[in-house]
Design an enzyme around this catalytic site. Structure first.
Site, PDB file in Angstrom:
ATOM      1  N   HIS A 239      69.041  34.692  57.884  1.00 44.03           N
ATOM      2  CA  HIS A 239      68.263  35.510  58.972  1.00 44.03           C
ATOM      3  C   HIS A 239      67.167  36.496  58.665  1.00 44.03           C
ATOM      4  CE1 HIS A 239      69.952  39.966  57.767  1.00 44.03           C
ATOM      5  NE2 HIS A 239      71.040  38.516  57.711  1.00 44.03           N
TER       6      HIS A 239
ATOM      7  N   SER B  35      61.419  35.129  59.767  1.00 45.26           N
ATOM      8  CA  SER B  35      60.410  36.390  59.450  1.00 45.26           C
ATOM      9  C   SER B  35      61.046  36.940  57.688  1.00 45.26           C
ATOM     10  CB  SER B  35      61.393  37.404  60.099  1.00 45.26           C
ATOM     11  OG  SER B  35      60.929  38.464  60.607  1.00 45.26           O
TER      12      SER B  35
END
Length: 307
Positions: A68, A136
């Site tokens: 994540h 990201s």
């Protein structure tokens, strides 16, 4: 008419439950999402920290590890995992400092530090070689892990990844460097709405309870995450350390990403010459949340080309 009244009563009851017991409601909502995706919760203990993770799919299938981004957690991949667990053994960890992992204010959270924690996590699970993906900050970590340990990464999946000068050339990041203001750093409950608008082009439905719980967690994390953001934005960029990396790579970018510049996709193409590129119209910073079915289909097609 009686059926309509019953439906209205049920919906009203659920909404009331969502408001009155947000922690319980959010936990149940996450459990339902995970069950639908075929994921279960587990945890690995590392030296100095713990890393909870979600896992699902056939035990003997190729392993896909998904990392994540900043401020996110393992459940950022829950919706897309439902399209992936029929094909792969999917593992989604919480990075230290995020999600349900522990938080050590004295620890360092630079990209190199997180790469090494990811390595130990894979070692603890006995995973020698995996397919690796990240969004990201998680994309930054995944790309750097691939560069540092190429024999351990069969392929990369980068979704709006940080880590290059072109990717990080955005108005939001320039404002952060000038003022410290950043939508990913929450001080107040109402800042969560700004976070959602900044990271998605068409904001997905998020129950009130889950919005509340996530906002409260982010507010508590503000001091630590401010320090981690500083370490993230000052970590050495990938192109200053590596070039022409051999790992096959699927590069995905939402064209409406406000957090990281879509031009970053081309800088990753230069870093990973063996690549495929998907630019997604009408998608922001989180393709796996905004368009899970489409993003999964693109990934499955990419994996077929590797076979």
């Amino acid at each position: 008419m009686s059926i309509l009244i019953t439906v209205i009563a049920i919906v009203a009851g659920l909404l009331l439950f969502d408001r009155l017991l947000p922690a319980t409601s959010a936990r149940l909502a996450l459990q339902l999402e995970r069950r639908r995706a075929g994921l279960t919760l587990a945890e690995v203990t590392l030296p100095g920290c713990s890393m909870p993770y979600l896992h699902g799919g056939p035990a003997d299938a190729p392993v896909l590890v998904l990392v994540h981004g900043f401020g996110g957690d393992k459940d950022n991949f829950t919706r897309i995992a439902g399209f992936l667990t029929p094909h792969y053994r999917v593992i989604c960890p919480d990075l230290p400092g995020f999600g349900d992992a522990n938080r050590d204010p004295a620890a360092s959270y630079g990209m190199g530090d997180q790469v090494e924690r990811l390595r130990v996590f894979l070692d603890q699970l006995g995973l020698e070689r995996v397919h690796l993906g990240g969004n990201s900050m998680g994309g930054f970590i995944s790309a750097q892990f691939s560069a540092a340990y190429p024999a351990r990464v069969a392929s990369l999946w980068l979704l709006d990844a940080a880590g290059t000068a072109a990717a990080q050339d955005t108005l939001l990041l320039k404002r952060y460097l000038e003022s410290g203001d950043m939508p990913l750093l929450l001080r107040r409950q109402q800042d969560f709405a700004v976070l959602v608008r900044s990271t998605t082009h068409r904001p997905p439905y998020i129950p009130w309870s889950l919005r509340t719980i996530l906002a409260q967690r982010a507010i508590r994390d503000y001091p630590l995450h401010s320090r981690i953001m500083q370490q993230l934005t000052t970590s050495p960029l990938l192109e200053t350390q590596y070039q022409a990396l051999a790992t096959p790579c699927l590069i995905v970018w939402g064209k409406q990403d406000q957090i990281l510049n879509p031009a970053g996709a081309y800088s990753f193409q230069a870093l990973f010459p063996h690549n495929q590129l998907q630019l997604m119209e009408g998608i922001g910073h989180l393709p796996m949340i905004e368009a899970p079915k489409r993003s999964a289909a693109d990934y499955l097609a990419f994996r077929k080309t590797l076979a």
